[in-house]
Motif scaffolding. Structure first.
Motif, PDB file in Angstrom:
ATOM      1  N   GLU A  97       3.993  14.073  -2.840  1.00 55.03           N
ATOM      2  CA  GLU A  97       3.894  14.807  -1.581  1.00 55.03           C
ATOM      3  C   GLU A  97       4.249  13.951  -0.363  1.00 55.03           C
ATOM      4  OE1 GLU A  97       0.570  14.434  -3.178  1.00 55.03           O
ATOM      5  OE2 GLU A  97       1.150  15.947  -4.617  1.00 55.03           O
ATOM      6  N   LEU A  98       4.212  12.647  -0.523  1.00 58.75           N
ATOM      7  CA  LEU A  98       4.397  11.752   0.613  1.00 58.75           C
ATOM      8  C   LEU A  98       5.853  11.316   0.751  1.00 58.75           C
ATOM      9  CD1 LEU A  98       1.211   9.550   0.094  1.00 58.75           C
ATOM     10  CD2 LEU A  98       1.487  11.506   1.625  1.00 58.75           C
ATOM     11  N   ASN A  99       6.206  10.902   1.957  1.00 54.96           N
ATOM     12  CA  ASN A  99       7.574  10.523   2.280  1.00 54.96           C
ATOM     13  C   ASN A  99       7.577   9.111   2.855  1.00 54.96           C
ATOM     14  OD1 ASN A  99       9.702  10.232   4.465  1.00 54.96           O
ATOM     15  ND2 ASN A  99      10.448  12.070   3.413  1.00 54.96           N
TER      16      ASN A  99
ATOM     17  N   VAL B   7       0.850  -1.194   0.000  1.00 52.02           N
ATOM     18  CA  VAL B   7       0.000   0.000   0.000  1.00 52.02           C
ATOM     19  C   VAL B   7       0.885   1.242   0.000  1.00 52.02           C
ATOM     20  CG1 VAL B   7      -1.560   1.377   1.453  1.00 52.02           C
ATOM     21  CG2 VAL B   7      -2.076  -1.021   1.020  1.00 52.02           C
ATOM     22  N   ILE B   8       1.872   1.258   0.875  1.00 48.48           N
ATOM     23  CA  ILE B   8       2.778   2.409   0.952  1.00 48.48           C
ATOM     24  C   ILE B   8       3.532   2.594  -0.358  1.00 48.48           C
ATOM     25  CG2 ILE B   8       4.896   3.251   2.070  1.00 48.48           C
ATOM     26  CD1 ILE B   8       3.743   2.046   4.704  1.00 48.48           C
TER      27      ILE B   8
ATOM     28  N   PHE C 128      -3.951   8.991   2.895  1.00 49.36           N
ATOM     29  CA  PHE C 128      -4.679   8.797   1.639  1.00 49.36           C
ATOM     30  C   PHE C 128      -5.335  10.114   1.232  1.00 49.36           C
ATOM     31  CE2 PHE C 128      -5.180   4.219   3.092  1.00 49.36           C
ATOM     32  CZ  PHE C 128      -4.378   3.690   2.101  1.00 49.36           C
ATOM     33  N   ASN C 129      -5.853  10.854   2.214  1.00 54.14           N
ATOM     34  CA  ASN C 129      -6.549  12.111   1.937  1.00 54.14           C
ATOM     35  C   ASN C 129      -5.616  13.225   1.494  1.00 54.14           C
ATOM     36  OD1 ASN C 129      -8.951  10.878   2.666  1.00 54.14           O
ATOM     37  ND2 ASN C 129      -8.765  11.489   4.802  1.00 54.14           N
ATOM     38  N   LYS C 130      -4.329  13.106   1.794  1.00 55.72           N
ATOM     39  CA  LYS C 130      -3.358  14.136   1.420  1.00 55.72           C
ATOM     40  C   LYS C 130      -2.890  13.999  -0.026  1.00 55.72           C
ATOM     41  CE  LYS C 130      -1.369  14.692   6.024  1.00 55.72           C
ATOM     42  NZ  LYS C 130      -0.151  14.489   6.832  1.00 55.72           N
ATOM     43  N   MET C 131      -3.196  12.878  -0.646  1.00 59.11           N
ATOM     44  CA  MET C 131      -2.694  12.624  -2.003  1.00 59.11           C
ATOM     45  C   MET C 131      -3.417  13.502  -3.012  1.00 59.11           C
ATOM     46  SD  MET C 131      -2.351   8.493  -1.767  1.00 59.11           S
ATOM     47  CE  MET C 131      -1.701   8.347  -3.427  1.00 59.11           C
ATOM     48  N   SER C 132      -2.651  14.053  -3.960  1.00 57.71           N
ATOM     49  CA  SER C 132      -3.251  14.920  -4.978  1.00 57.71           C
ATOM     50  C   SER C 132      -4.113  14.127  -5.952  1.00 57.71           C
ATOM     51  CB  SER C 132      -2.176  15.702  -5.718  1.00 57.71           C
ATOM     52  OG  SER C 132      -1.228  14.816  -6.269  1.00 57.71           O
TER      53      SER C 132
ATOM     54  N   LEU D 171       3.292   5.957  -2.694  1.00 58.01           N
ATOM     55  CA  LEU D 171       4.464   6.737  -3.094  1.00 58.01           C
ATOM     56  C   LEU D 171       4.596   6.846  -4.607  1.00 58.01           C
ATOM     57  CD1 LEU D 171       6.992   5.366  -0.479  1.00 58.01           C
ATOM     58  CD2 LEU D 171       6.031   7.686  -0.557  1.00 58.01           C
ATOM     59  N   SER D 172       4.217   5.800  -5.312  1.00 60.16           N
ATOM     60  CA  SER D 172       4.342   5.847  -6.770  1.00 60.16           C
ATOM     61  C   SER D 172       3.281   6.752  -7.398  1.00 60.16           C
ATOM     62  CB  SER D 172       4.263   4.446  -7.363  1.00 60.16           C
ATOM     63  OG  SER D 172       2.968   3.925  -7.255  1.00 60.16           O
TER      64      SER D 172
END
Length: 140
Positions: free
Chosen positions: A43-45, A33-34, A61-65, A38-39
């Motif tokens: 924005e995620l680390n 999932v992680i 999940f909510n932060k993803m563009s 990331l792919s």
């Protein structure tokens, strides 16, 4: 059941094998999932995501563009709840056999929820479904 390495009562070998399988398939999917998050999001680390408890990935999940597939998110979060039930269980003796259980709140108290062999097999099957969805989303 006893083993040479402990005198404590244990569930059957089959039950313990299923428990181990549950942990392994969930951990594999958690990492997958992680990897998929990331792919699909710059924005995620990875370091931050890996350090989070699995249930806290909901906020990420909510932060993803670009939106993450709802079917994957919902199934993963359901598996987190089921995994937590397994992890936070306690051992009981039922019908002269060691097995795990948890408590479920009911209106006037609590009742035991038995973590049966069928529950474990269903958990493994649901993880297989999640793995398939993740592979399809990734394009494998």
């Amino acid at each position: 059941m006893y083993e040479d390495y402990t005198r404590q009562a244990l569930p059957s070998k089959e039950y313990r094998e299923l428990l181990g399988t549950c942990l392994c398939v969930f951990n594999s999917n958690n990492s997958f999932v992680i990897e998929n998050m990331l792919s699909n999001s710059s924005e995620l680390n990875w370091y931050n995501l890996v350090d989070l408890e699995s249930g806290r990935l909901r906020a990420e999940f909510n932060k993803m563009s670009s939106p993450f597939p709802e079917a994957i998110v919902n199934l993963f979060l359901e598996l987190v709840v089921r995994r937590n039930r397994i992890i936070h269980s306690f051992q009981i003796t039922m019908d002269n056999v060691q097995i795990l259980a948890t408590k479920t709140r009911v209106r006037d108290g609590n009742e035991q929820f038995i973590i049966s062999k069928e529950y474990l097999i269903e958990f493994i099957s649901m993880n297989e479904k999640l793995s398939t969805l993740l592979h399809e989303f990734r394009g494998y």
